[in-house]
Design a protein around this motif. Structure first.
Motif, mmCIF file in Angstrom:
data_model
loop_
_atom_site.group_PDB
_atom_site.id
_atom_site.type_symbol
_atom_site.label_atom_id
_atom_site.label_comp_id
_atom_site.label_asym_id
_atom_site.label_seq_id
_atom_site.Cartn_x
_atom_site.Cartn_y
_atom_site.Cartn_z
ATOM 1 N N ALA A 136 83.047 54.510 24.691
ATOM 2 C CA ALA A 136 82.473 53.277 25.215
ATOM 3 C C ALA A 136 82.287 53.282 26.720
ATOM 4 O O ALA A 136 81.258 52.866 27.216
ATOM 5 C CB ALA A 136 83.356 52.115 24.816
ATOM 6 N N SER A 137 83.278 53.776 27.466
ATOM 7 C CA SER A 137 83.220 53.522 28.900
ATOM 8 C C SER A 137 82.469 54.598 29.670
ATOM 9 O O SER A 137 82.432 54.580 30.874
ATOM 10 C CB SER A 137 84.633 53.363 29.451
ATOM 11 O OG SER A 137 85.362 54.523 29.107
ATOM 12 N N PRO A 162 77.041 46.290 36.246
ATOM 13 C CA PRO A 162 77.951 45.275 36.820
ATOM 14 C C PRO A 162 79.095 44.922 35.888
ATOM 15 O O PRO A 162 80.249 44.766 36.333
ATOM 16 C CB PRO A 162 77.027 44.069 37.020
ATOM 17 C CG PRO A 162 75.657 44.605 37.036
ATOM 18 C CD PRO A 162 75.660 45.847 36.213
ATOM 19 N N VAL A 163 78.800 44.818 34.585
ATOM 20 C CA VAL A 163 79.859 44.476 33.632
ATOM 21 C C VAL A 163 80.881 45.600 33.587
ATOM 22 O O VAL A 163 82.096 45.381 33.642
ATOM 23 C CB VAL A 163 79.250 44.242 32.221
ATOM 24 C CG1 VAL A 163 80.358 43.957 31.212
ATOM 25 C CG2 VAL A 163 78.256 43.110 32.256
ATOM 26 N N GLU A 164 80.367 46.818 33.540
ATOM 27 C CA GLU A 164 81.247 47.974 33.405
ATOM 28 C C GLU A 164 82.167 48.114 34.621
ATOM 29 O O GLU A 164 83.340 48.446 34.483
ATOM 30 C CB GLU A 164 80.384 49.229 33.256
ATOM 31 C CG GLU A 164 81.041 50.304 32.445
ATOM 32 C CD GLU A 164 80.004 51.271 31.924
ATOM 33 O OE1 GLU A 164 79.091 51.620 32.694
ATOM 34 O OE2 GLU A 164 80.102 51.670 30.752
ATOM 35 N N HIS A 165 81.612 47.829 35.785
ATOM 36 C CA HIS A 165 82.394 48.028 37.000
ATOM 37 C C HIS A 165 83.357 46.894 37.251
ATOM 38 O O HIS A 165 84.486 47.110 37.648
ATOM 39 C CB HIS A 165 81.462 48.212 38.194
ATOM 40 C CG HIS A 165 80.884 49.589 38.234
ATOM 41 N ND1 HIS A 165 80.663 50.290 39.386
ATOM 42 C CD2 HIS A 165 80.502 50.403 37.232
ATOM 43 C CE1 HIS A 165 80.159 51.477 39.095
ATOM 44 N NE2 HIS A 165 80.049 51.554 37.781
ATOM 45 N N ARG A 166 82.912 45.667 37.016
ATOM 46 C CA ARG A 166 83.763 44.534 37.366
ATOM 47 C C ARG A 166 84.721 44.177 36.244
ATOM 48 O O ARG A 166 85.817 43.711 36.473
ATOM 49 C CB ARG A 166 82.897 43.329 37.725
ATOM 50 C CG ARG A 166 82.627 43.281 39.216
ATOM 51 C CD ARG A 166 81.890 42.034 39.598
ATOM 52 N NE ARG A 166 80.716 42.381 40.396
ATOM 53 C CZ ARG A 166 79.749 41.551 40.652
ATOM 54 N NH1 ARG A 166 79.761 40.333 40.154
ATOM 55 N NH2 ARG A 166 78.732 41.920 41.401
ATOM 56 N N PHE A 167 84.228 44.298 34.989
ATOM 57 C CA PHE A 167 85.099 43.910 33.862
ATOM 58 C C PHE A 167 85.231 45.093 32.913
ATOM 59 O O PHE A 167 84.678 45.092 31.816
ATOM 60 C CB PHE A 167 84.516 42.718 33.106
ATOM 61 C CG PHE A 167 84.034 41.613 33.996
ATOM 62 C CD1 PHE A 167 84.949 40.728 34.552
ATOM 63 C CD2 PHE A 167 82.685 41.455 34.278
ATOM 64 C CE1 PHE A 167 84.516 39.699 35.369
ATOM 65 C CE2 PHE A 167 82.254 40.430 35.093
ATOM 66 C CZ PHE A 167 83.170 39.551 35.646
ATOM 67 N N PRO A 168 85.950 46.135 33.332
ATOM 68 C CA PRO A 168 86.011 47.338 32.490
ATOM 69 C C PRO A 168 86.595 47.047 31.111
ATOM 70 O O PRO A 168 86.160 47.619 30.113
ATOM 71 C CB PRO A 168 86.905 48.289 33.289
ATOM 72 C CG PRO A 168 87.565 47.467 34.325
ATOM 73 C CD PRO A 168 86.713 46.284 34.577
ATOM 74 N N ARG A 169 87.569 46.102 31.048
ATOM 75 C CA ARG A 169 88.184 45.857 29.754
ATOM 76 C C ARG A 169 87.193 45.174 28.804
ATOM 77 O O ARG A 169 87.076 45.529 27.632
ATOM 78 C CB ARG A 169 89.428 44.985 29.930
ATOM 79 C CG ARG A 169 90.345 45.104 28.726
ATOM 80 C CD ARG A 169 91.649 44.382 28.934
ATOM 81 N NE ARG A 169 92.448 44.942 30.003
ATOM 82 C CZ ARG A 169 93.537 44.343 30.494
ATOM 83 N NH1 ARG A 169 93.905 43.169 30.001
ATOM 84 N NH2 ARG A 169 94.239 44.898 31.454
ATOM 85 N N LEU A 170 86.456 44.176 29.360
ATOM 86 C CA LEU A 170 85.429 43.497 28.561
ATOM 87 C C LEU A 170 84.387 44.498 28.092
ATOM 88 O O LEU A 170 83.976 44.498 26.925
ATOM 89 C CB LEU A 170 84.763 42.395 29.404
ATOM 90 C CG LEU A 170 83.615 41.666 28.703
ATOM 91 C CD1 LEU A 170 84.142 40.768 27.601
ATOM 92 C CD2 LEU A 170 82.811 40.852 29.707
ATOM 93 N N SER A 171 84.010 45.374 29.024
ATOM 94 C CA SER A 171 83.016 46.383 28.696
ATOM 95 C C SER A 171 83.502 47.250 27.537
ATOM 96 O O SER A 171 82.758 47.536 26.597
ATOM 97 C CB SER A 171 82.745 47.242 29.934
ATOM 98 O OG SER A 171 81.984 48.357 29.563
#
Lengths: 284, 430
Positions: free
Chosen positions: B418-419, B164-173
């Motif tokens: 990272a991503s 969920p973090v990766e998909h919704r907040f890619p920059r934060l991820s």
């Protein structure tokens, strides 16, 4: 008639007398024996709702005093009057006693022997060394104090104390204290739930007494409550730096005085005079 | 009304079918235990520690044992990280990731337990503000606090990879993932902090002149430190192997884990020698309180724990199972042996904590004749401890299932890409 009956009778009688003495003491009526010394002025007496002295003091200046308690086991009858006075003055809950009185091995003639155990106020106190937040500390005059505002209740000091004189407040103590006489009130505030408490040598009495020119050990108003309450004179208190203090005299007269677990190197400030006269002879 | 009806349909159509799967049942079971634990903890906070069976004679009981064990078993985080990043064993880097997550969970267990255990939880921060540098417990407080921050930094990239973090907040991820660059430095800091506080936990007991059975500063510090390393490595290997058996989401490198298990085998043998040496160096002549405590440990109330759980099941048996190749090659046996090592470390902490307290020295009439006391945890203590442990299991389950903490197929280079979701990276070992 066995001797136990007589002792019980004496104990009861003396308990009644001393309870009266505690009551009188708490009502602040000067006793005849304090009449010679300077009388405490009412405004110098610390009211109960003010916190007890917890100023950490200046360690750079050595204290002129070396407070010591001497307990004469030949005089102690195990009546617990000292505990009654302690409960009343320090407002301890019924399930906590800052000192305890235990019966130990009888003498060779079969006389019963008791040993009161207050906090030893060790010079090299394990509890002071290990308290993670420094809530227990050495005052400027070397007495081991508790900072109840700082204590986190980890109970490590209880593990560290070789004398087992530290008590944790497992429950909140609310309501009137059954041990406080109706005529008086305690001298220190009550401790909250969740902190460790212990005997303070009644520093509030020592400090107040010194402030008004009294001498702890001589003047009852400047002496720990348990010492004042003991009608047998089994407990003595005073300044070891003063050669004329009751403790200096007692320790000079009795070279067989001992301290508990001296081998641990804690340097306790409580000395015991053994009940056994045989020891006294062999030592002299 | 409609809301209730909608919730009911939601439960009937989604939740109930899901419960047919064992994983959800397991998670629901843990959540129930946690709920009970939270209730019990509220009772403790409201009523105070009077609801426990702790006394002035035995002030440290079950909770202390739980957090000592949790900290010990979390030691895999620093030891495996140190091997992977400081000794440059690259094949262990993905295992270090698992270890760091398990360590994070372990330390959070310990902190919850400690918060319950102190009499004034509102003053938990006093240790950081009021310093007594002579106290081993202060040292432990500081180091655990700092090391927990280190673990948080190390866990951040793992959270960043959560879907969920990766998909919704890619920059934060990406940000969180880039923290992975710090890992070698954090491994070094973690090694220092852990060495300090793991040994200080032993010193916490070893420094107490009042309790002769504990008063062995060096042996206590060293055996706490080394047993923590062994237990921690065993637990990480155990969790990895068990998860790999249970779910395809956990992908392990059997060769690496086998090497690790073999290392644990030697380490536990070394631990056995050390423990035996420590025991043999105790006095044969009577020594007040120490002799009684030794009696409790070897022949008295703790004898089964000591001989059974600590020595035989915790050290001898796993050493045999892990060092004899014939046994180690059977995976079930290997898993069992690793679990036993962890059990042995827990038993060691429990026995050590209790053995000094059960002998009441010098508080007794006649003074110098020691007396025995007793301690059995109260129901409230057991329920809160179970709740906290259930939290730990749930957190590990969550990590394995959703955070891919066990993915040893992927060799992480520092800095990591990272991503790239870890699940996409092909695993060469399946």
């Amino acid at each position: 008639m066995s001797s136990i009956d007589r002792r019980d009778f004496l104990k009861l009688g003396l308990a009644a007398t001393a309870t009266a003495a505690v009551g009188i003491g708490m009502s602040r009526i000067p006793l005849p024996m304090t009449a010679t010394s300077a009388e405490p002025e009412p405004d110098t007496i610390i009211p109960a709702d003010e916190p007890a002295v917890i100023a950490r003091g200046d360690h750079d200046q050595p204290s002129p005093h070396h407070w010591v308690m001497v307990i004469d086991q030949s005089k102690c009858v195990g009546c617990d009057l000292c505990l009654a006075a302690c409960h009343a003055y320090n407002d301890t809950p019924p399930n906590i006693s800052w000192s305890r009185v235990e019966e130990v091995e009888p003498t060779a003639e079969g006389r019963r022997v008791f040993r009161p155990t207050p906090c030893m106020h060790c010079e090299d106190a394990p509890c002071v060394e290990i308290c993670p937040v420094g809530a227990t500390y050495h005052r400027y005059d070397g007495l081991v104090m508790m900072d109840y505002e700082r204590c986190i209740g980890c109970r490590y000091c209880q593990l560290s104390c070789p004398y087992g004189v530290r008590h944790f407040n497992w429950e909140a103590f609310t309501g009137p204290n059954p041990d406080v006489p109706a005529a008086g009130h305690p001298e220190v505030p009550r401790r909250p739930r969740g902190v460790v408490e212990k005997c303070s040598f009644c520093v509030q009495r020592i400090d107040r007494g010194l402030a008004i020119g009294l001498t702890p050990g001589f003047d009852p108003d400047a002496t720990p409550a348990c010492v004042v309450a003991c009608t047998y004179g089994a407990r003595l208190f005073g300044d070891l730096n003063d050669p004329d203090s009751p403790v200096s005299i007692a320790l000079r007269q009795r070279p067989d005085a001992y301290r508990l677990k001296e081998e641990l190197g804690t340097g306790p400030r409580v000395y015991y005079l053994p009940a056994e006269p045989a020891l006294e002879e062999s030592a002299s | 009304m409609t809301l209730i009806r909608r919730a009911a349909t939601l439960i009937r159509h989604n939740a109930l079918p899901a419960l047919r799967q064992p994983i959800y049942r397991w998670m629901l079971f843990l959540m129930c235990l946690m709920a009970v634990g939270v209730g019990a903890a509220l009772v403790v906070f409201i009523k105070g520690l009077g609801v426990t069976n702790l006394t002035d004679l035995v002030p440290w009981g079950l909770w202390i044992s739980v957090d000592l064990s949790a900290i010990a078993l979390a030691a895999g985080a620093f030891s495996i990280s140190a091997i992977a990043y400081l000794l440059r064993r690259k094949e262990l880097q993905p295992v270090a990731r698992t270890a760091v997550y398990v360590g994070f969970v372990g330390y959070s267990i310990a902190m919850m337990m400690l918060l319950l255990d102190i009499g004034r939880p509102d003053r938990f921060w006093h240790g950081f503000v009021f310093w007594n540098i002579h106290s081993p417990l202060w040292e432990v407080t500081m180091c655990v606090g700092l090391y927990f921050s280190v673990l948080m930094l190390e866990v951040m990239p793992i959270l960043g990879h959560w879907q969920p973090v990766e998909h919704r907040f890619p920059r934060l991820s990406h940000r969180l993932g880039s923290l992975h660059k710090l890992t070698p430095y954090l491994a070094f800091v973690g090694l220092c902090l852990s060495t300090l506080h793991q040994s200080s936990l032993g010193l916490t007991y070893g420094k107490l002149v009042a309790r002769p059975i504990w008063y062995r500063p060096w042996p206590m510090a060293i055996s706490f430190y080394l047993s923590a390393i062994v237990g921690g490595m065993a637990l990480v290997t155990f969790i990895s192997l068990v998860s790999a058996r249970l779910t395809p989401r956990a992908r392990v490198n059997k060769v690496t884990l086998d090497k690790l298990a073999y290392t644990v085998g030697w380490a536990v043998l070394f631990l056995l020698v050390l423990r035996w040496w420590d025991l043999m160096s105790m006095p044969v002549d009577y020594e007040p309180a120490k002799s009684e405590a030794l009696y409790i440990l070897t022949r008295g109330r703790l004898a089964f724990n000591f001989w059974g759980l600590e020595i035989v099941l915790g050290m001898v048996l796993p050493a045999v199972l892990l060092l004899v190749g014939h046994f180690r090659r059977i995976e079930r046996v290997r898993i069992l042996a690793l679990a036993l090592v962890a059990v042995g470390v827990v038993a060691y902490r429990w026995d050590t904590n209790l053995v000094g307290q059960l002998v009441v020295f010098g508080q007794v009439p006649g003074s110098d004749v020691p007396l025995f006391t007793n301690y059995t945890p109260s129901l409230i203590e057991i329920l809160t401890a179970t709740g906290v442990i259930a939290y730990g299991l749930l957190a590990v389950t969550f990590g394995v299932r959703y955070l891919n903490v066990i993915d040893h197929g992927e060799v992480v280079e520092a800095p990591a890409k990272a991503s790239v979701p870890a699940a996409v990276v092909p695993s060469s070992y399946r």
